[in-house]
Design an enzyme around this catalytic site. Structure first.
Site, PDB file in Angstrom:
ATOM      1  CD  GLU A 153      -2.323   1.411   2.797  1.00 35.74           C
ATOM      2  OE1 GLU A 153      -2.605   2.555   3.207  1.00 35.74           O
ATOM      3  OE2 GLU A 153      -2.523   0.386   3.472  1.00 35.74           O
ATOM      4  NE  ARG A 179      -0.439   8.342   5.457  1.00 37.19           N
ATOM      5  CZ  ARG A 179      -0.175   7.597   6.527  1.00 37.19           C
ATOM      6  NH1 ARG A 179       0.946   7.805   7.198  1.00 37.19           N
ATOM      7  NH2 ARG A 179      -1.014   6.656   6.916  1.00 37.19           N
ATOM      8  CE  LYS A 222      -5.732   2.459   7.744  1.00 35.50           C
ATOM      9  NZ  LYS A 222      -4.984   3.266   6.761  1.00 35.50           N
TER      10      LYS A 222
END
Length: 215
Positions: free
Chosen positions: A39, A43, A127
């Site tokens: 993943e 960001r 998640k």
């Protein structure tokens, strides 16, 4: 219907990549260590380029995107080559954008209300973030009975010391973390070290139990 994320190893490295030139050697190092599902979080400005390069130059790696906050994030990640996505929270429009593209999508939840909404949106894979700060293993145990259809990928504050306790829970299908690829090791290009950390993590996690192969 939201496609389900399937894994061979119940671990997902969560990567923050500041320079897309690091992306391919990093992905290859993790894959050599046994982690071929990664993943890349959105960001940094380099994130989409990193996803694109991994997709094109490291085809043995399945790359997804994290920190998908908006429908546009989902569409941008898909266009870059991500074929699964994680979000830190639950936004119905973002879930729908992933569903429309056929992207496996794992939204973030923290409360019973959020879990209920996610299940209503056909998102059983969730998640749990930030896991350690939000009650960790004890909280996931509490969720198991009322939310029998939910399967969780806890992330946030998890390291090798906590890994076994999370993976022992039947409602956990994977654990996400960054300890396999520490930021300083990425910046220094310490690919052999990252390969070793990945191999150690895979050894600690063990194989995916057959009853959890589909999350």
């Amino acid at each position: 219907m939201i496609p389900r994320l399937t894994l061979d190893v119940p671990l997902i490295p969560v990567l923050v990549i500041d320079d897309e030139a690091w992306a391919v050697p990093l992905a290859r190092a993790l894959a050599r260590g046994g982690l071929n599902t990664l993943e890349v979080t959105l960001r940094t400005p380099a994130a989409l380029g990193a996803i694109r390069r991994i997709r094109e130059e490291a085809p043995q790696v399945r790359v997804g995107a994290g920190t998908l906050l908006t429908p546009e994030d989902v569409r941008s990640a898909w266009s870059a080559g991500a074929r699964f996505g994680f979000a830190p929270g639950l936004v119905p429009d973002t879930v729908r954008a992933a569903r429309d593209l056929g992207m496996a999508f794992v939204p973030g939840v923290l409360t019973p209300s959020e879990i209920s909404v996610a299940l209503a949106l056909d998102c059983p894979q969730l998640k749990f973030f930030p896991a350690e700060a939000a009650g960790g293993v004890a909280m996931l145990k509490a969720f198991a009975s009322p939310f029998g259809a939910a399967r969780f990928c806890p992330t946030g504050g998890i390291g090798p010391a906590q890994l076994g306790a999370y993976l022992a829970l039947p409602n956990v299908f994977a654990v996400g973390g960054s300890w396999m690829a520490p930021p300083e090791a990425i910046r220094r290009g310490e690919w052999s070290r990252i390969e070793d950390l990945a191999r150690d993590a895979v050894r600690s996690a063990g194989p995916m139990p057959s009853d959890r192969l589909n999350g």
